[in-house]
Design a protein around this motif. Structure first.
Motif, PDB file in Angstrom:
ATOM      1  N   ASP A   1      12.716  -0.112  44.307  1.00 32.18           N
ATOM      2  CA  ASP A   1      13.325   1.222  44.380  1.00 32.18           C
ATOM      3  C   ASP A   1      14.124   1.558  43.128  1.00 32.18           C
ATOM      4  O   ASP A   1      14.259   2.724  42.773  1.00 32.18           O
ATOM      5  CB  ASP A   1      14.230   1.293  45.615  1.00 32.18           C
ATOM      6  N   TRP A   2      14.697   0.537  42.517  1.00 32.50           N
ATOM      7  CA  TRP A   2      15.490   0.723  41.302  1.00 32.50           C
ATOM      8  C   TRP A   2      15.054  -0.285  40.254  1.00 32.50           C
ATOM      9  O   TRP A   2      14.760  -1.433  40.587  1.00 32.50           O
ATOM     10  CB  TRP A   2      16.978   0.461  41.581  1.00 32.50           C
ATOM     11  N   VAL A   3      15.045   0.163  38.989  1.00 28.42           N
ATOM     12  CA  VAL A   3      14.895  -0.777  37.869  1.00 28.42           C
ATOM     13  C   VAL A   3      16.159  -0.651  37.026  1.00 28.42           C
ATOM     14  O   VAL A   3      16.507   0.446  36.574  1.00 28.42           O
ATOM     15  CB  VAL A   3      13.648  -0.482  37.014  1.00 28.42           C
ATOM     16  N   ILE A   4      16.859  -1.759  36.848  1.00 30.54           N
ATOM     17  CA  ILE A   4      18.170  -1.720  36.185  1.00 30.54           C
ATOM     18  C   ILE A   4      18.227  -2.765  35.070  1.00 30.54           C
ATOM     19  O   ILE A   4      17.794  -3.911  35.248  1.00 30.54           O
ATOM     20  CB  ILE A   4      19.298  -1.969  37.221  1.00 30.54           C
TER      21      ILE A   4
ATOM     22  N   ALA B   1      18.779  -0.927  28.645  1.00 24.89           N
ATOM     23  CA  ALA B   1      18.830   0.365  29.335  1.00 24.89           C
ATOM     24  C   ALA B   1      17.537   1.175  29.198  1.00 24.89           C
ATOM     25  O   ALA B   1      16.944   1.595  30.195  1.00 24.89           O
ATOM     26  CB  ALA B   1      20.013   1.168  28.811  1.00 24.89           C
ATOM     27  N   ALA B   2      17.097   1.384  27.958  1.00 27.33           N
ATOM     28  CA  ALA B   2      15.890   2.200  27.740  1.00 27.33           C
ATOM     29  C   ALA B   2      14.667   1.505  28.308  1.00 27.33           C
ATOM     30  O   ALA B   2      13.783   2.142  28.895  1.00 27.33           O
ATOM     31  CB  ALA B   2      15.704   2.455  26.246  1.00 27.33           C
ATOM     32  N   LEU B   3      14.626   0.193  28.153  1.00 32.25           N
ATOM     33  CA  LEU B   3      13.478  -0.541  28.684  1.00 32.25           C
ATOM     34  C   LEU B   3      13.413  -0.400  30.204  1.00 32.25           C
ATOM     35  O   LEU B   3      12.338  -0.199  30.772  1.00 32.25           O
ATOM     36  CB  LEU B   3      13.558  -2.020  28.282  1.00 32.25           C
ATOM     37  N   ALA B   4      14.570  -0.488  30.853  1.00 28.67           N
ATOM     38  CA  ALA B   4      14.608  -0.362  32.317  1.00 28.67           C
ATOM     39  C   ALA B   4      14.059   0.992  32.741  1.00 28.67           C
ATOM     40  O   ALA B   4      13.276   1.106  33.688  1.00 28.67           O
ATOM     41  CB  ALA B   4      16.043  -0.543  32.824  1.00 28.67           C
TER      42      ALA B   4
ATOM     43  N   LYS C   1      13.500   4.538  40.682  1.00 25.06           N
ATOM     44  CA  LYS C   1      14.703   5.120  40.075  1.00 25.06           C
ATOM     45  C   LYS C   1      15.238   4.144  39.021  1.00 25.06           C
ATOM     46  O   LYS C   1      14.903   2.955  39.056  1.00 25.06           O
ATOM     47  CB  LYS C   1      15.776   5.362  41.146  1.00 25.06           C
ATOM     48  N   SER C   2      16.071   4.655  38.138  1.00 24.00           N
ATOM     49  CA  SER C   2      16.586   3.760  37.101  1.00 24.00           C
ATOM     50  C   SER C   2      17.959   4.178  36.607  1.00 24.00           C
ATOM     51  O   SER C   2      18.274   5.368  36.542  1.00 24.00           O
ATOM     52  CB  SER C   2      15.628   3.743  35.905  1.00 24.00           C
ATOM     53  N   ASP C   3      18.759   3.216  36.266  1.00 21.82           N
ATOM     54  CA  ASP C   3      19.973   3.432  35.491  1.00 21.82           C
ATOM     55  C   ASP C   3      20.341   2.074  34.888  1.00 21.82           C
ATOM     56  O   ASP C   3      19.618   1.091  35.078  1.00 21.82           O
ATOM     57  CB  ASP C   3      21.110   3.980  36.360  1.00 21.82           C
ATOM     58  N   PHE C   4      21.455   2.039  34.181  1.00 18.59           N
ATOM     59  CA  PHE C   4      21.871   0.780  33.564  1.00 18.59           C
ATOM     60  C   PHE C   4      23.333   0.513  33.899  1.00 18.59           C
ATOM     61  O   PHE C   4      24.092   1.430  34.197  1.00 18.59           O
ATOM     62  CB  PHE C   4      21.659   0.798  32.046  1.00 18.59           C
ATOM     63  N   THR C   5      23.693  -0.748  33.863  1.00 16.77           N
ATOM     64  CA  THR C   5      25.107  -1.098  34.039  1.00 16.77           C
ATOM     65  C   THR C   5      25.822  -0.856  32.714  1.00 16.77           C
ATOM     66  O   THR C   5      25.203  -0.880  31.658  1.00 16.77           O
ATOM     67  CB  THR C   5      25.264  -2.575  34.463  1.00 16.77           C
ATOM     68  N   GLU C   6      27.124  -0.607  32.798  1.00 13.30           N
ATOM     69  CA  GLU C   6      27.882  -0.262  31.590  1.00 13.30           C
ATOM     70  C   GLU C   6      28.834  -1.388  31.209  1.00 13.30           C
ATOM     71  O   GLU C   6      29.489  -1.976  32.074  1.00 13.30           O
ATOM     72  CB  GLU C   6      28.645   1.037  31.845  1.00 13.30           C
TER      73      GLU C   6
END
Ligand SMILES: [Zn+2]
Length: 230
Positions: free
Chosen positions: A91-94, A101-104, A114-119
């Motif tokens: 459901d998510w790629v992180i 981030a961009a690769l995810a 869905k996708s986002d990245f940790t900060e």
């Protein structure tokens, strides 16, 4: 291969390939001066790191991922590799801040997720704070490079800490270049296109200096000298 050649590669030419071989990936990394491994010949140089340590290898995948078509093509191949081992829900790629981030996001495109990245936070921590992962949703982690499992673990820790409900992680994770000795993390199998054993030492422990190999203290400034083989 040259940088100009890289810019002409459309992602469809990469998505047409059955798989990205380690040689193919290495060739692209070398074209952007993002890959070097010590030859084993003391007549050749070895490198100093910003930490002050000496090393027998250097890989910076992000320098390749800024070529957006190549990033998209590599993400396609990584998505396929993941699907060849795991056909359950994603459901998510992180990925991590910054290079993951961009690769995810690109991998998520090919998987319909869905996708986002940790900060990034202090002490190499990674925070998850913008979205809620619903209970039962499955999270796939991807990273462009795994040197140790530190960042990978910090991402997972951050997601767990930042989400109000328990988080389920996929039993596989995708990595482009693996230079760690961790192949299983917290029940997740690490899938990678290529693996390299790279070591680093304090100056007094470095075995390459006494063998006669010249140290290049600032490898990015002296790339040609570092990569020239005798
Ligand atoms: Zn040395």
């Amino acid at each position: 291969m040259t940088k100009d050649h890289l810019r002409q590669i459309h992602c469809t030419s990469l998505t047409a390939e059955k798989e990205i071989t380690p040689d193919k990936l290495q060739e692209m990394l070398e074209a952007v001066e993002a890959f070097w491994i010590y030859s084993g010949n003391p007549a050749d140089c070895h490198a100093g790191m910003t930490s002050g340590k000496h090393t027998n290898g250097f890989i910076d995948v992000l320098r390749l991922l800024c070529y957006s078509d190549i990033s998209l093509g590599l993400a396609f191949a990584l998505a396929n590799k993941i699907r060849s081992e795991y056909d359950g829900p994603i459901d998510w790629v992180i990925g991590s801040d910054h290079a993951g981030a961009a690769l995810a996001q690109n991998v998520a495109c090919w998987l319909g997720a869905k996708s986002d990245f940790t900060e990034k936070g202090p002490d190499k921590s990674q925070f998850w704070k913008r979205f809620q992962i619903e209970e039962g949703e499955v999270v796939l982690q991807v990273e462009e490079l795994m040197s140790t499992s530190l960042t990978f673990g910090k991402v997972r820790e951050g997601i767990r800490a930042g989400n109000p409900t328990p988080v389920t992680f996929a039993p596989v994770a995708g990595v482009l270049v693996h230079r760690s000795n961790v192949w299983d993390f917290d029940g997740t199998k690490i899938l990678a296109f290529s693996h390299y054993d790279i070591e680093s030492w304090t100056p007094t422990e470095c075995p390459l200096c006494p063998a006669g190999s010249k140290l290049i203290a600032e490898p990015k400034k002296h790339w040609l000298e570092l990569t020239t083989r005798h």
